[in-house]
Motif scaffolding. Structure first.
Motif, PDB file in Angstrom:
ATOM      1  N   LEU A   1      55.350   3.728  18.003  1.00 56.12           N
ATOM      2  CA  LEU A   1      55.231   2.468  18.727  1.00 56.12           C
ATOM      3  C   LEU A   1      56.321   1.475  18.343  1.00 56.12           C
ATOM      4  O   LEU A   1      56.300   0.326  18.783  1.00 56.12           O
ATOM      5  N   GLY A   2      57.275   1.939  17.546  1.00 57.93           N
ATOM      6  CA  GLY A   2      58.414   1.106  17.161  1.00 57.93           C
ATOM      7  C   GLY A   2      59.288   1.862  16.190  1.00 57.93           C
ATOM      8  O   GLY A   2      58.824   2.767  15.478  1.00 57.93           O
ATOM      9  N   ALA A   3      60.561   1.508  16.140  1.00 63.74           N
ATOM     10  CA  ALA A   3      61.522   2.260  15.335  1.00 63.74           C
ATOM     11  C   ALA A   3      61.238   2.179  13.839  1.00 63.74           C
ATOM     12  O   ALA A   3      61.672   3.039  13.073  1.00 63.74           O
ATOM     13  N   THR A   4      60.490   1.142  13.419  1.00 60.86           N
ATOM     14  CA  THR A   4      60.227   1.003  11.989  1.00 60.86           C
ATOM     15  C   THR A   4      59.006   1.788  11.521  1.00 60.86           C
ATOM     16  O   THR A   4      58.707   1.810  10.330  1.00 60.86           O
ATOM     17  N   ALA A   5      58.302   2.420  12.443  1.00 60.06           N
ATOM     18  CA  ALA A   5      57.133   3.214  12.058  1.00 60.06           C
ATOM     19  C   ALA A   5      57.581   4.516  11.392  1.00 60.06           C
ATOM     20  O   ALA A   5      58.496   5.193  11.867  1.00 60.06           O
ATOM     21  N   ALA A   6      56.940   4.865  10.290  1.00 57.94           N
ATOM     22  CA  ALA A   6      57.241   6.131   9.628  1.00 57.94           C
ATOM     23  C   ALA A   6      56.733   7.281  10.504  1.00 57.94           C
ATOM     24  O   ALA A   6      55.566   7.304  10.873  1.00 57.94           O
TER      25      ALA A   6
ATOM     26  N   THR B   1      67.511   6.732  23.625  1.00 52.90           N
ATOM     27  CA  THR B   1      66.425   6.580  22.667  1.00 52.90           C
ATOM     28  C   THR B   1      65.694   7.903  22.431  1.00 52.90           C
ATOM     29  O   THR B   1      65.155   8.137  21.347  1.00 52.90           O
ATOM     30  N   ALA B   2      65.693   8.778  23.434  1.00 52.70           N
ATOM     31  CA  ALA B   2      65.109  10.110  23.245  1.00 52.70           C
ATOM     32  C   ALA B   2      65.902  10.884  22.190  1.00 52.70           C
ATOM     33  O   ALA B   2      65.317  11.556  21.331  1.00 52.70           O
ATOM     34  N   ARG B   3      67.214  10.791  22.249  1.00 56.79           N
ATOM     35  CA  ARG B   3      68.045  11.466  21.238  1.00 56.79           C
ATOM     36  C   ARG B   3      67.774  10.899  19.850  1.00 56.79           C
ATOM     37  O   ARG B   3      67.735  11.639  18.862  1.00 56.79           O
ATOM     38  N   ALA B   4      67.584   9.582  19.763  1.00 55.49           N
ATOM     39  CA  ALA B   4      67.285   8.965  18.471  1.00 55.49           C
ATOM     40  C   ALA B   4      65.966   9.504  17.915  1.00 55.49           C
ATOM     41  O   ALA B   4      65.852   9.773  16.704  1.00 55.49           O
ATOM     42  N   PHE B   5      64.974   9.680  18.785  1.00 53.55           N
ATOM     43  CA  PHE B   5      63.692  10.242  18.352  1.00 53.55           C
ATOM     44  C   PHE B   5      63.883  11.678  17.880  1.00 53.55           C
ATOM     45  O   PHE B   5      63.343  12.078  16.837  1.00 53.55           O
ATOM     46  N   LEU B   6      64.652  12.466  18.607  1.00 48.82           N
ATOM     47  CA  LEU B   6      64.865  13.862  18.229  1.00 48.82           C
ATOM     48  C   LEU B   6      65.619  13.968  16.898  1.00 48.82           C
ATOM     49  O   LEU B   6      65.373  14.895  16.116  1.00 48.82           O
ATOM     50  N   LYS B   7      66.500  13.027  16.627  1.00 47.75           N
ATOM     51  CA  LYS B   7      67.187  13.022  15.331  1.00 47.75           C
ATOM     52  C   LYS B   7      66.187  12.791  14.198  1.00 47.75           C
ATOM     53  O   LYS B   7      66.308  13.395  13.121  1.00 47.75           O
ATOM     54  N   ARG B   8      65.200  11.938  14.434  1.00 53.83           N
ATOM     55  CA  ARG B   8      64.180  11.696  13.414  1.00 53.83           C
ATOM     56  C   ARG B   8      63.321  12.949  13.205  1.00 53.83           C
ATOM     57  O   ARG B   8      62.956  13.282  12.077  1.00 53.83           O
ATOM     58  N   VAL B   9      63.001  13.632  14.294  1.00 52.70           N
ATOM     59  CA  VAL B   9      62.250  14.884  14.178  1.00 52.70           C
ATOM     60  C   VAL B   9      63.070  15.913  13.413  1.00 52.70           C
ATOM     61  O   VAL B   9      62.556  16.625  12.533  1.00 52.70           O
ATOM     62  N   HIS B  10      64.363  15.996  13.720  1.00 49.82           N
ATOM     63  CA  HIS B  10      65.264  16.983  13.103  1.00 49.82           C
ATOM     64  C   HIS B  10      65.304  16.841  11.581  1.00 49.82           C
ATOM     65  O   HIS B  10      65.497  17.828  10.866  1.00 49.82           O
TER      66      HIS B  10
ATOM     67  N   ASP C   1      52.391  -5.267  17.339  1.00 50.63           N
ATOM     68  CA  ASP C   1      53.123  -4.308  16.484  1.00 50.63           C
ATOM     69  C   ASP C   1      52.177  -3.303  15.829  1.00 50.63           C
ATOM     70  O   ASP C   1      52.263  -3.020  14.630  1.00 50.63           O
ATOM     71  N   ILE C   2      51.301  -2.747  16.625  1.00 51.97           N
ATOM     72  CA  ILE C   2      50.310  -1.805  16.092  1.00 51.97           C
ATOM     73  C   ILE C   2      51.002  -0.611  15.450  1.00 51.97           C
ATOM     74  O   ILE C   2      51.930  -0.035  16.008  1.00 51.97           O
ATOM     75  N   SER C   3      50.557  -0.261  14.255  1.00 53.01           N
ATOM     76  CA  SER C   3      51.035   0.859  13.428  1.00 53.01           C
ATOM     77  C   SER C   3      52.368   0.577  12.745  1.00 53.01           C
ATOM     78  O   SER C   3      52.885   1.433  12.023  1.00 53.01           O
ATOM     79  N   LEU C   4      52.934  -0.607  12.935  1.00 44.92           N
ATOM     80  CA  LEU C   4      54.189  -0.968  12.282  1.00 44.92           C
ATOM     81  C   LEU C   4      53.913  -1.794  11.024  1.00 44.92           C
ATOM     82  O   LEU C   4      52.820  -2.343  10.856  1.00 44.92           O
ATOM     83  N   PRO C   5      54.886  -1.927  10.126  1.00 40.70           N
ATOM     84  CA  PRO C   5      54.668  -2.741   8.923  1.00 40.70           C
ATOM     85  C   PRO C   5      54.308  -4.195   9.246  1.00 40.70           C
ATOM     86  O   PRO C   5      53.674  -4.871   8.434  1.00 40.70           O
ATOM     87  N   THR C   6      54.716  -4.673  10.427  1.00 43.46           N
ATOM     88  CA  THR C   6      54.445  -6.059  10.835  1.00 43.46           C
ATOM     89  C   THR C   6      53.179  -6.181  11.681  1.00 43.46           C
ATOM     90  O   THR C   6      52.966  -7.212  12.323  1.00 43.46           O
ATOM     91  N   GLU C   7      52.329  -5.191  11.654  1.00 43.53           N
ATOM     92  CA  GLU C   7      51.114  -5.188  12.465  1.00 43.53           C
ATOM     93  C   GLU C   7      50.244  -6.423  12.208  1.00 43.53           C
ATOM     94  O   GLU C   7      50.065  -6.866  11.075  1.00 43.53           O
ATOM     95  N   SER C   8      49.703  -6.988  13.305  1.00 46.48           N
ATOM     96  CA  SER C   8      48.781  -8.110  13.218  1.00 46.48           C
ATOM     97  C   SER C   8      47.737  -7.961  14.322  1.00 46.48           C
ATOM     98  O   SER C   8      48.095  -7.819  15.494  1.00 46.48           O
ATOM     99  N   ILE C   9      46.453  -7.983  13.948  1.00 52.22           N
ATOM    100  CA  ILE C   9      45.367  -7.852  14.920  1.00 52.22           C
ATOM    101  C   ILE C   9      44.325  -8.913  14.599  1.00 52.22           C
ATOM    102  O   ILE C   9      43.753  -8.922  13.506  1.00 52.22           O
ATOM    103  N   ARG C  10      44.098  -9.832  15.546  1.00 50.73           N
ATOM    104  CA  ARG C  10      43.152 -10.930  15.333  1.00 50.73           C
ATOM    105  C   ARG C  10      42.233 -11.064  16.545  1.00 50.73           C
ATOM    106  O   ARG C  10      42.699 -11.100  17.685  1.00 50.73           O
ATOM    107  N   THR C  11      40.931 -11.148  16.287  1.00 54.66           N
ATOM    108  CA  THR C  11      39.948 -11.406  17.341  1.00 54.66           C
ATOM    109  C   THR C  11      39.259 -12.733  17.046  1.00 54.66           C
ATOM    110  O   THR C  11      38.702 -12.925  15.956  1.00 54.66           O
ATOM    111  N   GLN C  12      39.300 -13.641  18.018  1.00 52.63           N
ATOM    112  CA  GLN C  12      38.667 -14.951  17.904  1.00 52.63           C
ATOM    113  C   GLN C  12      38.136 -15.351  19.275  1.00 52.63           C
ATOM    114  O   GLN C  12      38.483 -14.731  20.281  1.00 52.63           O
ATOM    115  N   THR C  13      37.336 -16.380  19.314  1.00 47.40           N
ATOM    116  CA  THR C  13      36.914 -16.908  20.610  1.00 47.40           C
ATOM    117  C   THR C  13      38.077 -17.656  21.250  1.00 47.40           C
ATOM    118  O   THR C  13      39.037 -18.056  20.576  1.00 47.40           O
TER     119      THR C  13
END
Length: 246
Positions: free
Chosen positions: A12-17, A43-52, A205-217
Motif C-alpha cells: 500500500l506504499g513504497a515504504t511498506a516492508a 512502478t510494476a518494474r520497481a515492485f518486481l525488483k523488490r520481489v527479485h 497510510d494503512i500498513s505503513l510506518p506512518t499508519e494512523s487510524i482514528r474513529t470518533q463521532t
C-alpha cells in the motif's frame, strides 16, 4: 489450454516492508511469471525488483513483458491484453497499490477472462478497504464501498447525507476515498454534514510506518478540527468510513 491469470497484490506504499504484507508464496509465484498487466509499467518494474531481492525472477527484468491497463485504456484493447493467456502462458494482473480489480481498473479484464474461460486466481495481500473496516470498530457484517464522492461542496454534502441515511436505515458502514490532497475538505464535510453522533473513521497510510487510524463521532471531529488537531493526512492515501447512530 489457456494460462492462468494471477491477481497479484502490491504493497500500500513504497515504504511498506514487502515481507510484512506480501506472503512468501505470492512473491514466489510472481517471480515465475513472464507476462504482466499493470497500471504503470515503471512502478510494476520497481515492485518486481523488490520481489527479485527475495525470490530471483525466472527471467531478466528486461525480458519480462509488461502491458499497461489504466483509465486511458480503450475497451476494445482489453482483448489484446489476454493474448499471452490464450497462448498458454500464465500472467499476472498487478495493482499499483493493494489488491487488483477492487477500486482498480483491472475488474474489466478479469470479467473478460471469465468470459473466455481463462482461469483466474486471486492471491493474498493487503486491501486498504478491508483493513480499514477491521480497524474502524464499525459494522463489519454489512458495509459498502462508494468510491469517490463529488468534488463540488454542495453535491458532496448531499451525497454524505444520503449515505448517512442509508447507513442509519440499513445499519451499514459506508466507505469512500478521496484524492489525497482533498482529504482535509472531505473530513470537514463529514464533520459538518453528518449528525453529531455519527461515527467517522479516518484510516491513513494503512500498513505503513506512518499508519494512523482514528474513529470518533462527527462532533468530536468537528471539535478536533477547530482546535487544529486533525489527522496528519495531507496527500496521504486515506479511507473514510461512517456509521450512523441508530
Amino acid at each position: 489450454m489457456p494460462g492462468t491469470l494471477y491477481l497479484i497484490p502490491n504493497t500500500l506504499g513504497a515504504t511498506a516492508a514487502l515481507d510484512h504484507v506480501i506472503p512468501d508464496h505470492v512473491q514466489a509465484t510472481t517471480a515465475q511469471l513472464a507476462h504482466f498487466v499493470a497500471e504503470n509499467a515503471k512502478t510494476a518494474r520497481a515492485f518486481l525488483k523488490r520481489v527479485h531481492a527475495v525470490h530471483p525472477l525466472a527471467r531478466p527484468l528486461q525480458e519480462i513483458a509488461i502491458t499497461e491497463l489504466n483509465v486511458n485504456t480503450r475497451a476494445d484493447a482489453l482483448a489484446g491484453l489476454l493474448a499471452p493467456l490464450r497462448d498458454g502462458h500464465d500472467a499476472g494482473l498487478l495493482s499499483e497499490a493493494g489488491v487488483p480489480a477492487v477500486a482498480d481498473p483491472g475488474a474489466d479484464l478479469v470479467r473478460l477472462a471469465h468470459k473466455e474461460g481463462i482461469p483466474v486466481r486471486p492471491l493474498v495481500g493487503p486491501s486498504s478497504l478491508l483493513l480499514a473496516v477491521m480497524a474502524s470498530g464499525l459494522n463489519g457484517q454489512s458495509f459498502a464501498f462508494n468510491g469517490y464522492l463529488p468534488t463540488d461542496a454542495a453535491a458532496r454534502a448531499k451525497r454524505l447525507k444520503d449515505l448517512e441515511q442509508r447507513s442509519r436505515t440499513e445499519k451499514q458502514t459506508q466507505l469512500f476515498i478521496e484524492t489525497p490532497y482533498r482529504n482535509g475538505a472531505l473530513l470537514e464535510a463529514l464533520a459538518t454534514s453528518c449528525q453529531p453522533a455519527t461515527l467517522v473513521c479516518v484510516a491513513t497510510d494503512i500498513s505503513l510506518p506512518t499508519e494512523s487510524i482514528r474513529t470518533q463521532t462527527a462532533a468530536q471531529w468537528k471539535s478536533a478540527l477547530a482546535a487544529n488537531q486533525g489527522p496528519d493526512f495531507h496527500k496521504k492515501p486515506t479511507v473514510f468510513l461512517l456509521l450512523a447512530a441508530g
